[in-house]
Design an enzyme around this catalytic site. Structure first.
Site: not given
Ligand code: NDP
Ligand code: 8X3
Length: 251
Positions: A10, A13, A35, A59, A85, A138, A151, A181-182
């Site tokens: 949370a 993103g 964080r 997680v 997420n 994704s 990935y 999502p893309g």
């Molecule tokens: P961000 O990097 O902005 O957010 C990722 C979040 O995941 C952060 O809050 C981070 O928190 C948390 N996180 C990562 N590793 C861990 C861990 N080991 N334990 C707990 N929390 C963790 O990326 P997005 O918001 O884009 O990503 C969110 C999800 O959406 C992901 O699953 C990503 O694969 C997916 N996604 C993203 C897309 C994009 O283009 N952005 C498209 C499709 C899917 P912290 O570092 O504080 O732990």
């Molecule tokens: C994140 C979307 O296209 O950057 O899941 O892999 S992409």
């Protein structure tokens, strides 16, 4: 009575945008991530709108996940929705040049972390015969691209696990949705390129990409459909993103 949502990842993103929309709509929100400072800021900001409980949680650690769920304070124990997420991509190298440690982190987070969180909340959901697991997959789980190797495969896992989970839950009122999502403008690329800001910004340059709020609104809609409705999969791309042709390498 207010409903309760647990959002992993949370602190940035999609997860952070989900925290906002659900809190503004008076849901009890449980927010996790690694964080601490960001969690504290979220608690301060959103505490004005609804009940907020934050906790540092990686997680990847199954016993921490289990303990976290068991130790939830009164008022946050009855989880209606889990948004799985937390996730990431690391690197964009071809398989033959990729870093093994990066693969481990992606598998441990995107696959195993999602499994641990799901299992920890599911028993209670099944017992009370209601609940909703929202997984963040994704387009990378559906459509291959160079460098997407592990990935994308973790997100294909999320897709098939979501379907199999639905099959297991048939006969209960527990719902499962995979949101796909893309490309979206978050810290995703900054993480993928290990803090290289220039490289990350280049990915999003001159493109009207999905914003975290767009995805959060979709998730809000999905969980607020009537209980008889289960959105299995929802794939969403920015209008400016579409598929290319299959390539042929000509030597
Ligand atoms: P961000 O990097 O902005 O957010 C990722 C979040 O995941 C952060 O809050 C981070 O928190 C948390 N996180 C990562 N590793 C861990 C861990 N080991 N334990 C707990 N929390 C963790 O990326 P997005 O918001 O884009 O990503 C969110 C999800 O959406 C992901 O699953 C990503 O694969 C997916 N996604 C993203 C897309 C994009 O283009 N952005 C498209 C499709 C899917 P912290 O570092 O504080 O732990
Ligand atoms: C994140 C979307 O296209 O950057 O899941 O892999 S992409």
């Amino acid at each position: 009575m207010s409903k309760t949502i647990l959002i992993t990842g949370a602190t940035s993103g999609f997860g952070s945008a989900c925290a906002e929309i659900f809190s503004h709509n008076k849901w009890n929100v449980i927010l996790t991530g690694r964080r601490k400072e960001r969690l504290e800021n979220l608690e301060k900001k959103l505490g004005k709108f609804s009940n907020v409980y934050t906790s540092e949680l990686d997680v990847r650690n199954s016993s921490s996940v289990e303990k976290f769920i068991t130790d939830l304070p009164q008022g946050f124990r009855d989880i209606d929705v889990l948004v799985n997420n937390a996730g990431l991509a690391l690197g964009l190298d071809p398989v033959y040049e990729a870093n093994l440690d990066d693969w481990d982190v992606m598998v441990d987070t995107n696959i195993k972390g999602l499994l641990y969180c799901t299992k920890s909340v599911l028993k209670t959901m099944v017992k009370k015969n209601s609940g909703h697991i929202v997984n963040i997959g994704s387009t990378a789980g559906n459509w291959p691209y160079p460098g997407g190797n592990v990935y994308g495969a973790t997100k294909s896992f999320v897709q098939q696990f979501s379907r199999n989970l639905r099959a297991d839950l048939l006969g209960t009122k527990v719902r499962v949705t995979n949101i796909e999502p893309g490309m979206a403008e978050t810290e995703f690329s900054l993480v993928r390129f290990k803090g290289d800001k220039k490289k990350a910004e280049k990915v999003y340059e001159n493109a009207d990409l999905l914003q975290p709020e767009d995805v959060a609104e979709i998730i809000y809609w999905v969980v607020n459909t009537p209980e008889r409705v289960n959105i299995n999969t929802l794939e969403v791309m920015a209008t400016c993103q579409a598929w290319g042709t299959l390539q042929v390498h000509q030597s």
